[in-house]
Scaffold this active site. Structure first.
Site: not given
Ligand code: F6P
Length: 365
Positions: A139, A281
């Site tokens: 981020d 992801h």
């Molecule tokens: O903070 C990193 C991040 O990839 C964000 O951009 C996203 O909103 C969040 O984590 C997703 O989290 P998780 O891995 O819990 O789905």
């Protein structure tokens, strides 16, 4: 002779392994110390016995290019209010502090974002632990550092996605919407949008109207351009200010769905055929970019050097082409959103990219 621990905490990203590798090379290779890799962030210290592995130089061979983190990580379970299997909440901070001492650590390097850093610092203060921090988050919202580990690779992946969408958009005369991560900050969207030649970039920091977005798409059609590329940050709200989130069966909320909202609105209002790609992801995985490897390596070496100088409670940062360190409280106090008047926003406007606000309505320059 020192024994240091290293852990990765929060969401994973590309470049974590490169940082681990650099820490081991500097600590073992230069100083002759021992390095213990702690498993699954603070969970490894909470476990009884603590879960950690001795990291030698041969154990980090090949890690420069490997995605993820060999140590594992977690972005759940605040140790000060830890959810126990029986449904109760317990303060497990003393267990973690005990784990640090059980491993015989002289110092610990924590790699994480602002949330992880706040927790690690609180533990360090409570237990007199010697902590040095390395910033990571795709981020890129940690205020004191121009770059955090993970951001550059995430931008590269989002840019590559736009490059690919470009051709299929043109072939089918479609409006392609790419929804990218970034939590509450639009850094990935604005950088990838500029790099990937987007026609519209929507970030949470700049209010937008669907009318303005549709105007841009129509204007392009009138100019004979049969397709448009829209990049939207996951935290952008609907026009009426509704946050688009979902809650999974474990009760965890996450952003997602603003791309589909926009696609439906654009199709309804101007009849354009729309398709949505939610990159998700993919932005966190895979091989780190060359810049990522450089930053992660520089951070790893500098973090070990801070320990050698007994400079604790500090975070390494990237500022003006070099690594400098700042006190961790200063680092976590400064959140960095996209500056609506900053260079990248000016650049996007200068390139004629629509940011969804009213600045160019009625003008066709
Ligand atoms: O903070 C990193 C991040 O990839 C964000 O951009 C996203 O909103 C969040 O984590 C997703 O989290 P998780 O891995 O819990 O789905």
């Amino acid at each position: 002779m020192k024994r240091i621990g290293i852990l990765t905490s929060g969401g994973d990203c590309a470049g974590l392994n490169a940082a681990i590798r650099a820490v081991v090379h500097r600590a073992v290779g230069t100083y002759g110390w021992e390095v213990f890799g702690i498993r699954q962030a603070t969970l490894g210290l909470m476990a009884q016995p603590p879960q950690a592995i001795a990291l030698e130089i041969d154990k980090v061979d090949g890690l420069l290019v490997a995605g993820g983190t060999i140590l594992g990580t977690t972005n759940k379970g605040d140790p000060f209010a830890f959810p126990m299997p029986d449904g109760t909440i317990r303060d497990r901070s003393e267990d973690i502090i005990a784990g640090y001492h059980q491993l015989g650590l002289d110092a610990m390097i924590g790699i994480g974002g602002d949330g992880s850093m706040a927790i690690l610092r609180r533990l360090a203060q409570q237990g007199n632990l010697n902590l040095v921090a390395i910033p990571k988050t795709i981020d890129n919202d940690v205020g004191v550092t121009e770059l955090s580990i993970g951001f550059d690779t995430a931008v590269s992946i989002a840019t590559e996605a736009l490059d690919r969408l470009h051709f299929t958009a043109a072939s089918h005369s479609r409006v392609m919407i790419l929804e990218v991560m970034g939590r509450d900050a639009g850094h990935i969207a604005i950088s990838a949008g500029i790099a990937g030649g987007a026609d519209v970039i929507l970030v949470p920091e700049i209010p937008y109207t669907v009318e303005r977005v549709c105007y841009t798409i129509k204007e392009r059609q009138e100019q004979g351009k049969n397709y448009s590329l829209v990049v939207v940050s996951e935290a952008v709200r609907t026009e009426t200010g509704v946050c688009v989130m979902s809650t999974d069966r474990l009760g965890q909320c996450r952003y997602g769905g603003i791309g589909q909202y926009l696609a439906d609105e654009i199709c309804t209002r101007i009849g354009a055929e729309t398709r949505v790609t939610v990159l998700g992801h993919v932005q966190r995985g895979g091989t780190p970019s060359p810049l990522e490897r450089v930053i992660a390596s520089a951070f790893g070496v500098a973090a070990v050097d801070l320990i050698a100088e007994a400079q604790y409670d500090r975070m390494v940062t990237w500022q003006k082409r070099q690594v400098v360190s700042v006190p961790i409280p200063e680092a976590i106090a400064q959140y960095r959103a996209v500056n609506p008047h900053g260079t990248l926003v000016k650049t996007a406007r200068g390139l004629g990219i629509c940011l969804g606000d009213e600045q160019r309505v009625g003008s066709r320059e």
